[in-house]
Design a protein around this motif. Structure first.
Motif, PDB file in Angstrom:
ATOM      1  N   TYR A 276      87.985 111.691  69.685  1.00 45.36           N
ATOM      2  CA  TYR A 276      88.020 110.242  69.911  1.00 45.36           C
ATOM      3  C   TYR A 276      87.704 109.943  71.365  1.00 45.36           C
ATOM      4  O   TYR A 276      87.838 110.793  72.243  1.00 45.36           O
ATOM      5  CB  TYR A 276      89.389 109.665  69.530  1.00 45.36           C
ATOM      6  N   SER A 277      87.267 108.712  71.622  1.00 41.11           N
ATOM      7  CA  SER A 277      86.920 108.312  72.980  1.00 41.11           C
ATOM      8  C   SER A 277      88.181 107.914  73.752  1.00 41.11           C
ATOM      9  O   SER A 277      89.267 107.743  73.192  1.00 41.11           O
ATOM     10  CB  SER A 277      85.922 107.154  72.967  1.00 41.11           C
ATOM     11  N   GLU A 278      88.004 107.770  75.061  1.00 39.93           N
ATOM     12  CA  GLU A 278      89.123 107.508  75.967  1.00 39.93           C
ATOM     13  C   GLU A 278      89.933 106.283  75.550  1.00 39.93           C
ATOM     14  O   GLU A 278      91.151 106.234  75.722  1.00 39.93           O
ATOM     15  CB  GLU A 278      88.573 107.322  77.382  1.00 39.93           C
ATOM     16  N   LYS A 279      89.273 105.301  74.984  1.00 44.39           N
ATOM     17  CA  LYS A 279      89.926 104.045  74.598  1.00 44.39           C
ATOM     18  C   LYS A 279      91.078 104.272  73.627  1.00 44.39           C
ATOM     19  O   LYS A 279      92.026 103.480  73.571  1.00 44.39           O
ATOM     20  CB  LYS A 279      88.878 103.124  73.970  1.00 44.39           C
ATOM     21  N   TYR A 280      91.025 105.352  72.854  1.00 42.97           N
ATOM     22  CA  TYR A 280      92.010 105.574  71.797  1.00 42.97           C
ATOM     23  C   TYR A 280      93.025 106.671  72.116  1.00 42.97           C
ATOM     24  O   TYR A 280      93.716 107.159  71.224  1.00 42.97           O
ATOM     25  CB  TYR A 280      91.277 105.903  70.493  1.00 42.97           C
ATOM     26  N   ARG A 281      93.149 107.019  73.379  1.00 47.82           N
ATOM     27  CA  ARG A 281      94.081 108.089  73.747  1.00 47.82           C
ATOM     28  C   ARG A 281      95.525 107.764  73.379  1.00 47.82           C
ATOM     29  O   ARG A 281      96.287 108.633  72.970  1.00 47.82           O
ATOM     30  CB  ARG A 281      93.971 108.383  75.246  1.00 47.82           C
ATOM     31  N   GLN A 282      95.922 106.524  73.538  1.00 49.14           N
ATOM     32  CA  GLN A 282      97.307 106.146  73.269  1.00 49.14           C
ATOM     33  C   GLN A 282      97.520 105.608  71.858  1.00 49.14           C
ATOM     34  O   GLN A 282      98.636 105.234  71.504  1.00 49.14           O
ATOM     35  CB  GLN A 282      97.746 105.092  74.293  1.00 49.14           C
ATOM     36  N   SER A 283      96.475 105.570  71.051  1.00 47.25           N
ATOM     37  CA  SER A 283      96.600 105.052  69.686  1.00 47.25           C
ATOM     38  C   SER A 283      97.246 106.080  68.764  1.00 47.25           C
ATOM     39  O   SER A 283      97.188 107.283  69.008  1.00 47.25           O
ATOM     40  CB  SER A 283      95.213 104.689  69.125  1.00 47.25           C
ATOM     41  N   GLU A 284      97.882 105.570  67.686  1.00 43.97           N
ATOM     42  CA  GLU A 284      98.367 106.474  66.647  1.00 43.97           C
ATOM     43  C   GLU A 284      97.188 107.201  66.007  1.00 43.97           C
ATOM     44  O   GLU A 284      96.122 106.643  65.842  1.00 43.97           O
ATOM     45  CB  GLU A 284      99.099 105.690  65.556  1.00 43.97           C
ATOM     46  N   LYS A 285      97.423 108.437  65.654  1.00 41.27           N
ATOM     47  CA  LYS A 285      96.408 109.210  64.950  1.00 41.27           C
ATOM     48  C   LYS A 285      96.875 109.414  63.512  1.00 41.27           C
ATOM     49  O   LYS A 285      98.057 109.676  63.266  1.00 41.27           O
ATOM     50  CB  LYS A 285      96.174 110.569  65.633  1.00 41.27           C
ATOM     51  N   LYS A 286      95.933 109.288  62.580  1.00 44.97           N
ATOM     52  CA  LYS A 286      96.293 109.334  61.168  1.00 44.97           C
ATOM     53  C   LYS A 286      95.391 110.293  60.398  1.00 44.97           C
ATOM     54  O   LYS A 286      94.229 110.495  60.759  1.00 44.97           O
ATOM     55  CB  LYS A 286      96.164 107.936  60.542  1.00 44.97           C
ATOM     56  N   TRP A 287      95.952 110.831  59.323  1.00 43.95           N
ATOM     57  CA  TRP A 287      95.210 111.632  58.351  1.00 43.95           C
ATOM     58  C   TRP A 287      95.517 111.045  56.978  1.00 43.95           C
ATOM     59  O   TRP A 287      96.670 110.989  56.569  1.00 43.95           O
ATOM     60  CB  TRP A 287      95.619 113.086  58.421  1.00 43.95           C
ATOM     61  N   CYS A 288      94.483 110.566  56.287  1.00 36.89           N
ATOM     62  CA  CYS A 288      94.712 109.808  55.050  1.00 36.89           C
ATOM     63  C   CYS A 288      93.778 110.277  53.943  1.00 36.89           C
ATOM     64  O   CYS A 288      92.658 110.730  54.197  1.00 36.89           O
ATOM     65  CB  CYS A 288      94.459 108.312  55.273  1.00 36.89           C
ATOM     66  N   ARG A 289      94.236 110.111  52.714  1.00 36.44           N
ATOM     67  CA  ARG A 289      93.370 110.254  51.553  1.00 36.44           C
ATOM     68  C   ARG A 289      92.441 109.049  51.519  1.00 36.44           C
ATOM     69  O   ARG A 289      92.882 107.913  51.676  1.00 36.44           O
ATOM     70  CB  ARG A 289      94.186 110.287  50.268  1.00 36.44           C
ATOM     71  N   SER A 290      91.174 109.268  51.329  1.00 37.39           N
ATOM     72  CA  SER A 290      90.231 108.160  51.268  1.00 37.39           C
ATOM     73  C   SER A 290      90.568 107.240  50.102  1.00 37.39           C
ATOM     74  O   SER A 290      90.790 107.696  48.981  1.00 37.39           O
ATOM     75  CB  SER A 290      88.801 108.688  51.118  1.00 37.39           C
ATOM     76  N   GLY A 291      90.639 105.919  50.391  1.00 40.52           N
ATOM     77  CA  GLY A 291      90.937 104.931  49.365  1.00 40.52           C
ATOM     78  C   GLY A 291      92.409 104.714  49.112  1.00 40.52           C
ATOM     79  O   GLY A 291      92.769 103.918  48.233  1.00 40.52           O
TER      80      GLY A 291
ATOM     81  N   TRP B 298      95.586 103.997  51.556  1.00 42.93           N
ATOM     82  CA  TRP B 298      96.252 103.861  52.848  1.00 42.93           C
ATOM     83  C   TRP B 298      97.719 104.285  52.798  1.00 42.93           C
ATOM     84  O   TRP B 298      98.290 104.687  53.809  1.00 42.93           O
ATOM     85  CB  TRP B 298      96.146 102.418  53.338  1.00 42.93           C
ATOM     86  N   SER B 299      98.334 104.211  51.627  1.00 41.24           N
ATOM     87  CA  SER B 299      99.741 104.602  51.533  1.00 41.24           C
ATOM     88  C   SER B 299      99.935 106.103  51.721  1.00 41.24           C
ATOM     89  O   SER B 299     101.054 106.575  51.933  1.00 41.24           O
ATOM     90  CB  SER B 299     100.322 104.180  50.178  1.00 41.24           C
ATOM     91  N   SER B 300      98.841 106.865  51.663  1.00 40.74           N
ATOM     92  CA  SER B 300      98.933 108.321  51.815  1.00 40.74           C
ATOM     93  C   SER B 300      98.881 108.760  53.276  1.00 40.74           C
ATOM     94  O   SER B 300      99.039 109.952  53.567  1.00 40.74           O
ATOM     95  CB  SER B 300      97.778 108.998  51.059  1.00 40.74           C
ATOM     96  N   CYS B 301      98.651 107.826  54.203  1.00 44.51           N
ATOM     97  CA  CYS B 301      98.410 108.186  55.603  1.00 44.51           C
ATOM     98  C   CYS B 301      99.610 108.883  56.238  1.00 44.51           C
ATOM     99  O   CYS B 301     100.756 108.430  56.118  1.00 44.51           O
ATOM    100  CB  CYS B 301      98.055 106.943  56.416  1.00 44.51           C
ATOM    101  N   LEU B 302      99.334 109.965  56.927  1.00 47.11           N
ATOM    102  CA  LEU B 302     100.313 110.680  57.728  1.00 47.11           C
ATOM    103  C   LEU B 302     100.040 110.321  59.181  1.00 47.11           C
ATOM    104  O   LEU B 302      98.910 110.437  59.656  1.00 47.11           O
ATOM    105  CB  LEU B 302     100.191 112.187  57.504  1.00 47.11           C
ATOM    106  N   VAL B 303     101.081 109.885  59.908  1.00 47.00           N
ATOM    107  CA  VAL B 303     100.899 109.280  61.233  1.00 47.00           C
ATOM    108  C   VAL B 303     101.653 110.093  62.283  1.00 47.00           C
ATOM    109  O   VAL B 303     102.793 110.519  62.057  1.00 47.00           O
ATOM    110  CB  VAL B 303     101.405 107.821  61.238  1.00 47.00           C
TER     111      VAL B 303
END
Length: 250
Positions: free
Chosen positions: A158-173, A175-180
């Motif tokens: 990711y670019s510098e702009k998103y350093r402090q953002s939450e990072k997620k891993w999700c099943r496509s389609g 959103w309730s599956s996202c691990l944060v």
């Protein structure tokens, strides 16, 4: 005294010889903000002993030189991370490489690999490319494959702009599956580990793969997403079958 015809002939001979010599480099590049880029510039053997340089600008004759091989500080192969631009000439391989670090959007533009030929009738030999610095995400490998029961990892950049953002891993389609990731930049359960280096990448490791884990996923930082496909192959059958026992009957 040299007449005009002789001068023109000398110019044409030199122009033809120079036009047959060249410097080549890669095509245009897109780089995430905050990351580094290394550009190889290949040259013909006769230029091994010449000064090489790297400059920025749309027009070659008016570009700003950022590094030269005759400037010791910028020409060391083990230059420190603090130096914005470094250049190193490998005369054996006939290539000089330029590394630009911690790129900002203002660094986007046209750049030139150059060999300083010098002389009144000799133009420098150059090659150009465009570098675009972007906000967003990318992945090192968007298609992963692993055997049932094994582990696989995907590196999400990711670019510098998103350093402090939450990072997620999700099943496509879904959103309730996202691990944060949490406040420490990590997430972990029995089968998924997410580790964010808080600089420019987070790594998702999937362990104990099951057949139902196959499918499309995406890694996300802020509102940016990158799709990743996971293929799970059946576990290979083992050659160790039931062992026959030899019974001695008396």
């Amino acid at each position: 005294m040299v007449n005009m015809h002789t001068l023109i002939l000398l110019f044409l001979v030199n122009w033809i010889s120079v036009s047959q010599c060249r410097v080549t480099t890669e095509g245009d590049q897109a780089v995430l903000e905050g990351r580094s880029v290394t550009v190889p510039c290949h040259y013909d053997p006769q230029y091994a002993g010449y000064v090489k340089y790297w400059c920025q600008g749309h027009i070659k004759n008016f570009c700003t030189t950022l590094a030269r091989t005759d400037t010791p500080r910028s020409a060391e192969p083990d230059a420190t991370e603090e130096e914005k631009v470094t250049i190193f000439d490998d005369q054996v391989q006939q290539v000089f490489t330029v590394t630009m670090r911690n790129l900002k959007t203002a660094d986007a533009g046209w750049y030139w690999c150059g060999v300083e030929v010098g002389g009144v009738w000799s133009a420098d030999v150059t090659a150009s490319l465009h570098i675009n610095v972007v906000h967003g995400m990318s992945v090192v490998n968007s298609r992963l494959s692993g055997e049932e029961g094994s582990s696989i990892s995907v590196e999400c950049l990711y670019s510098e702009k998103y350093r402090q953002s939450e990072k997620k891993w999700c099943r496509s389609g879904d959103w309730s599956s996202c691990l944060v990731t949490g406040s420490n930049g990590t997430y972990q359960d029995r089968s998924v580990l997410i580790q964010d280096d808080r600089k420019w990448a987070f790594v998702v490791t999937l362990s104990r793969l099951r057949m139902r884990d196959a499918g499309w996923y995406f890694c996300a930082a802020g509102q940016q997403q990158m799709a990743v496909h996971v293929l799970v192959t059946p576990r290979a059958p083992t050659s160790d079958g039931p062992q026959e026992r030899n019974l001695n009957i008396t």
